[in-house]
Structures are given as C-alpha cells and as structure tokens.
Design a protein around this motif. Structure first.
Motif, short mmCIF file in Angstrom:
data_model
loop_
_atom_site.label_atom_id
_atom_site.label_comp_id
_atom_site.label_asym_id
_atom_site.label_seq_id
_atom_site.Cartn_x
_atom_site.Cartn_y
_atom_site.Cartn_z
N CYS A 47 0.84 -1.19 0.00
CA CYS A 47 0.00 0.00 0.00
C CYS A 47 0.88 1.25 0.00
N GLY A 49 -0.66 4.32 0.54
CA GLY A 49 -1.39 5.31 1.31
C GLY A 49 -1.97 6.44 0.49
N CYS A 50 -2.32 6.18 -0.76
CA CYS A 50 -2.84 7.24 -1.63
C CYS A 50 -4.31 7.57 -1.34
N ARG A 51 -5.00 6.63 -0.69
CA ARG A 51 -6.40 6.78 -0.29
C ARG A 51 -7.37 6.88 -1.48
N CYS A 53 -8.75 4.49 -2.86
CA CYS A 53 -9.79 3.50 -2.62
C CYS A 53 -11.00 4.12 -1.92
N CYS A 59 -8.76 -0.73 -4.84
CA CYS A 59 -7.35 -0.32 -4.79
C CYS A 59 -6.91 0.23 -6.14
N THR A 98 -2.85 -6.13 3.74
CA THR A 98 -2.89 -4.71 4.10
C THR A 98 -3.76 -3.95 3.11
N ARG A 99 -3.50 -4.17 1.82
CA ARG A 99 -4.28 -3.49 0.80
C ARG A 99 -5.72 -4.00 0.75
N TYR A 102 -7.61 -2.56 3.80
CA TYR A 102 -7.73 -1.11 3.74
C TYR A 102 -8.64 -0.65 2.60
N SER A 103 -8.53 -1.28 1.46
CA SER A 103 -9.30 -0.82 0.30
C SER A 103 -10.72 -1.34 0.28
#
Length: 205
Positions: A47, A49-51, A53, A59, A98-99, A102-103
């Motif tokens: 990841c 951390g671009c956000r 998603c 993602c 992680t991705r 998070y996504s």
C-alpha cells in the motif's frame, strides 16, 4: 456458510497449504463452502497510502487484491495462512492483506477471522499475533483452536507429521464453524451490535 482461505506461502503444496487443507476437510464435512486463494507466489506490491480507494471503492493497483475483495465481502469467515520468515509473515502476504483490508470499504463486523502459521521451529507466536491484528482492527471475532494455530515442518508436507498441529487445525475449523453459525443466528434474531461514530485521536503534543 462460506470461508475464504488465503495461502500466503510461495509454495503451493508447502506446510501452510498442508494446514489449510486439514481445515478444509472439516469445513467440507460441516457443509461449509471453501475457496483457497494462493497469494504467496504472486507479484503483490504494498500500500502507498494514496487513499484513492476511498473515492473509487477499490485499490488503485488493479490486481489480485481487487479480485479478492468481493469474495471477502461475501464470505462468513476468513482464514489467513503464512509461513514464518524472520519471526514474521511472508511480506507478499502482508502487502496483500494490508491493501485488501484497507481498500475493502464494506463493514467487516462479525466476519470470523483465523490465522494459521507454519514454521520449521520458532517465530510462530509473533507471526500469529501479527496476522490477528488485521481481524481485531476490523471488528472481526477471532476463532481459536486448542493452542496457537500453528504447525511445524521444514520440507513441503512435513507438517502432516505434526499430530498436535494437525489436530489443532481440525479443532480450529470446527470452532470456526460453530462461531460462524452462532453469529448468523444472533444476527438473525438481534442484528449487529450498535456502532458509534468513529472517534479518531492523534497522539501528539
């Protein structure tokens, strides 16, 4: 009931797979549908951390993570298996989950999680703890077996000789099935627990 199983080992038929297949036998006996996704041999980046998603619902890196996300949404339980590398999980697997966690913007509350780890000798409990944190931050109950969910073995398939470890996998699968069924009944009768708006605090001076 459906369980999604993630194999984080680069070896398709290694000791992590041996542990997951032992669980799979019990799930099938219990009438629980399973699917195993092999992650450890894929090219998965971490990841950044671009956000993005948060805007698109997926993602920004369109790979196995986005393919798995709807399967994660549809399952009742998630099993994440990993070999131990330097007392931690396979880095490819960690990048993947992680991705994925998070996504995937859907509510993961009360999906049952279980981690399974395989090693020649040590580092099992540290890796077990590492993987469980993905569940607990997501409101997912963590299924337990009769010990920390681990098997020992060096050469591929050698974990099958770990009688205690294999028994632990069977116990874990039965307990996970029981927990998923219990949660399904509770949801039907009572619904999900009330959720307060999330409060974020930063630990700064």
């Amino acid at each position: 009931m459906k369980v999604l199983m993630i194999n984080g080992s680069p070896r398709v038929n290694g000791n992590t797979a041996t542990a997951l297949h032992e669980m799979e036998k019990i799930f099938q006996q219990e009438g629980v549908e399973t699917e195993i996704i092999h992650v450890g041999n894929k090219d998965i980046r971490g990841c950044i951390g671009c956000r993005k998603c948060r805007e698109t619902g997926k993602c920004v890196f369109d790979d196995l993570v986005n393919e798995t996300s709807p399967k994660f949404a549809a399952c009742d339980g998630l099993v994440v298996g990993s070999p131990v590398y330097f007392a931690s999980a396979n880095a490819t697997l960690v990048a993947f989950i992680t991705r994925l966690f998070y996504s995937a913007g859907f509510d993961k509350t009360m999906k049952v999680g279980a981690s399974v780890v395989a090693a020649r000798r040590g580092g099992l409990s540290a890796t077990f703890d590492e993987l469980n944190k993905f569940f607990t931050i997501s409101g997912m109950p963590v299924a337990s077996g009769q010990y920390w969910n681990s098997v020992h073995g060096q050469t591929p398939g050698e974990a099958a000789q770990d009688e205690e470890g294999m028994q632990g996998m069977r116990t874990l699968a039965r307990n996970m099935t029981f927990l998923m069924r219990g949660i399904a009944l509770a949801k039907e009768k009572y619904g999900l627990p009330e959720k307060e708006p999330t409060r974020f605090t930063n630990f700064i001076r």
